[in-house]
Scaffold this motif. Structure first.
Motif, mmCIF file in Angstrom:
data_model
loop_
_atom_site.group_PDB
_atom_site.id
_atom_site.type_symbol
_atom_site.label_atom_id
_atom_site.label_comp_id
_atom_site.label_asym_id
_atom_site.label_seq_id
_atom_site.Cartn_x
_atom_site.Cartn_y
_atom_site.Cartn_z
ATOM 1 N N ILE A 6 -6.173 -0.423 -5.040
ATOM 2 C CA ILE A 6 -7.391 -0.919 -3.682
ATOM 3 C C ILE A 6 -7.635 -2.739 -3.139
ATOM 4 C CG2 ILE A 6 -7.654 1.771 -4.396
ATOM 5 C CD1 ILE A 6 -10.722 0.899 -5.100
ATOM 6 N N PRO A 7 -8.273 -2.712 -2.555
ATOM 7 C CA PRO A 7 -8.639 -3.955 -2.123
ATOM 8 C C PRO A 7 -9.489 -4.741 -3.430
ATOM 9 C CG PRO A 7 -7.878 -2.540 -0.185
ATOM 10 C CD PRO A 7 -7.929 -1.498 -1.113
ATOM 11 N N ILE A 8 -10.644 -3.746 -4.052
ATOM 12 C CA ILE A 8 -11.783 -3.757 -4.349
ATOM 13 C C ILE A 8 -11.014 -4.529 -5.877
ATOM 14 C CG2 ILE A 8 -13.513 -3.227 -3.164
ATOM 15 C CD1 ILE A 8 -13.745 -1.131 -5.554
ATOM 16 N N ASN A 9 -9.623 -4.355 -6.080
ATOM 17 C CA ASN A 9 -9.093 -4.450 -7.416
ATOM 18 C C ASN A 9 -9.144 -6.381 -7.569
ATOM 19 O OD1 ASN A 9 -7.829 -1.325 -7.245
ATOM 20 N ND2 ASN A 9 -9.158 -2.071 -8.629
ATOM 21 N N GLU A 10 -9.716 -6.475 -8.519
ATOM 22 C CA GLU A 10 -9.337 -7.968 -8.533
ATOM 23 C C GLU A 10 -7.404 -8.297 -9.141
ATOM 24 O OE1 GLU A 10 -9.166 -8.839 -13.455
ATOM 25 O OE2 GLU A 10 -11.232 -8.682 -12.960
ATOM 26 N N ASN A 40 -11.096 -0.330 7.213
ATOM 27 C CA ASN A 40 -11.960 1.059 7.635
ATOM 28 C C ASN A 40 -11.080 2.152 7.429
ATOM 29 O OD1 ASN A 40 -13.898 -0.360 9.393
ATOM 30 N ND2 ASN A 40 -11.901 -1.197 10.717
ATOM 31 N N THR A 41 -10.156 1.921 6.699
ATOM 32 C CA THR A 41 -9.333 3.123 5.618
ATOM 33 C C THR A 41 -9.563 3.419 4.225
ATOM 34 O OG1 THR A 41 -7.602 1.729 4.936
ATOM 35 C CG2 THR A 41 -7.065 2.199 7.397
ATOM 36 N N TYR A 42 -8.392 4.260 3.708
ATOM 37 C CA TYR A 42 -8.928 4.772 2.113
ATOM 38 C C TYR A 42 -6.917 4.328 2.317
ATOM 39 C CZ TYR A 42 -12.389 8.456 2.871
ATOM 40 O OH TYR A 42 -13.528 8.427 3.993
ATOM 41 N N PHE A 43 -7.565 2.370 1.752
ATOM 42 C CA PHE A 43 -6.406 2.138 1.364
ATOM 43 C C PHE A 43 -6.179 1.914 -0.229
ATOM 44 C CE2 PHE A 43 -3.583 -1.513 1.199
ATOM 45 C CZ PHE A 43 -3.300 -1.611 1.904
ATOM 46 N N TYR A 44 -4.132 2.461 -0.113
ATOM 47 C CA TYR A 44 -3.927 2.375 -1.513
ATOM 48 C C TYR A 44 -2.769 1.501 -1.916
ATOM 49 C CZ TYR A 44 -6.849 6.129 -1.560
ATOM 50 O OH TYR A 44 -8.018 7.076 -1.064
ATOM 51 N N ALA A 45 -2.610 0.349 -3.312
ATOM 52 C CA ALA A 45 -1.430 -0.221 -2.813
ATOM 53 C C ALA A 45 -0.955 0.451 -3.915
ATOM 54 C CB ALA A 45 -1.397 -1.308 -2.965
ATOM 55 N N PHE A 46 0.761 0.649 -3.561
ATOM 56 C CA PHE A 46 1.028 1.200 -5.071
ATOM 57 C C PHE A 46 2.419 0.356 -5.838
ATOM 58 C CE2 PHE A 46 -0.194 4.628 -2.887
ATOM 59 C CZ PHE A 46 -0.442 6.423 -3.423
ATOM 60 N N TYR A 47 2.455 0.512 -7.415
ATOM 61 C CA TYR A 47 3.714 -0.785 -7.856
ATOM 62 C C TYR A 47 3.951 0.559 -8.977
ATOM 63 C CZ TYR A 47 0.393 -4.150 -5.950
ATOM 64 O OH TYR A 47 -0.122 -5.025 -5.314
ATOM 65 N N SER A 48 5.111 -0.250 -8.967
ATOM 66 C CA SER A 48 5.643 0.192 -10.378
ATOM 67 C C SER A 48 6.766 -1.232 -10.536
ATOM 68 C CB SER A 48 7.200 1.302 -9.506
ATOM 69 O OG SER A 48 8.142 1.430 -10.566
ATOM 70 N N GLU A 49 6.292 -0.503 -12.333
ATOM 71 C CA GLU A 49 6.711 -2.347 -13.169
ATOM 72 C C GLU A 49 6.331 -3.944 -13.009
ATOM 73 O OE1 GLU A 49 11.170 -1.969 -14.024
ATOM 74 O OE2 GLU A 49 10.782 0.272 -14.809
ATOM 75 N N ASN A 50 5.237 -2.915 -12.134
ATOM 76 C CA ASN A 50 4.507 -4.557 -11.405
ATOM 77 C C ASN A 50 4.809 -5.180 -10.771
ATOM 78 O OD1 ASN A 50 1.894 -5.817 -11.976
ATOM 79 N ND2 ASN A 50 2.958 -7.866 -12.389
ATOM 80 N N GLU A 51 6.039 -3.986 -9.566
ATOM 81 C CA GLU A 51 5.999 -4.548 -8.411
ATOM 82 C C GLU A 51 5.851 -3.990 -7.496
ATOM 83 O OE1 GLU A 51 10.743 -3.663 -5.781
ATOM 84 O OE2 GLU A 51 10.480 -3.411 -8.140
ATOM 85 N N LEU A 52 5.259 -4.333 -6.154
ATOM 86 C CA LEU A 52 4.209 -4.238 -5.183
ATOM 87 C C LEU A 52 5.223 -2.973 -4.414
ATOM 88 C CD1 LEU A 52 2.550 -2.816 -2.890
ATOM 89 C CD2 LEU A 52 3.290 -4.913 -1.614
ATOM 90 N N ILE A 53 5.900 -1.134 -4.440
ATOM 91 C CA ILE A 53 7.210 -0.823 -3.640
ATOM 92 C C ILE A 53 6.472 -0.535 -2.160
ATOM 93 C CG2 ILE A 53 7.761 -0.084 -5.431
ATOM 94 C CD1 ILE A 53 6.042 2.951 -5.158
ATOM 95 N N GLY A 54 5.244 -0.025 -2.430
ATOM 96 C CA GLY A 54 4.004 0.602 -1.083
ATOM 97 C C GLY A 54 3.001 0.520 -0.730
ATOM 98 N N CYS A 55 2.884 1.146 0.542
ATOM 99 C CA CYS A 55 0.713 0.712 0.288
ATOM 100 C C CYS A 55 0.706 2.167 1.412
ATOM 101 C CB CYS A 55 0.619 -0.128 1.340
ATOM 102 S SG CYS A 55 0.772 -1.591 0.759
#
Length: 126
Positions: A6-10, A40-55
């Motif tokens: 999420i956006p607050i993660n380092e 302004n949303t609940y925003f989640y970024a998803f990763y598989s094997e350290n690769e961004l796959i989508g949000c």
């Protein structure tokens, strides 16, 4: 296994998410600025094997919770897994709007019902 950031993660990769959003924005029925989306949303970024796959992001509209998202090509099953994961975090019906045929097929496959021209709902009690 999927990793969620999420956006607050380092280790949140703002530029990668922003670039993907801008590249795919015309397909997701959202003309908002990326800063507005992550602020302004609940925003989640998803990763598989350290690769961004989508949000995936959720927002309130007309006293309803709406879902939207964007992802790179070639990750259909992982995107489905991510959507199922997000659905489990909320105890209410989730709505989605789309004019994109692939997105509507994905929603249908996940159990969303078409309730209007471009409007879908996933009822929590189902």
């Amino acid at each position: 296994m999927l990793e969620v950031r999420i956006p607050i993660n380092e280790n949140f990769e703002f530029e990668k998410c922003c670039n993907m959003y801008r590249k795919l924005q015309k397909y997701i029925c959202d003309d908002s600025d990326f800063i507005d989306v992550i602020t302004n949303t609940y925003f989640y970024a998803f990763y598989s094997e350290n690769e961004l796959i989508g949000c995936i992001y959720l927002y309130n509209k007309d006293n309803k919770l709406f879902l939207n998202g964007f992802a790179g090509r070639g990750h259909h099953e992982l995107n489905m897994e991510a959507m199922k994961m997000v659905e489990g975090w909320f105890s209410c019906d989730i709505y989605a709007e789309t004019t994109n045929k692939l997105s509507s097929m994905c929603l249908h496959r996940l159990g969303y019902k078409k309730i209007d021209t471009n409007l879908y709902v996933k009822e929590k009690n189902v």
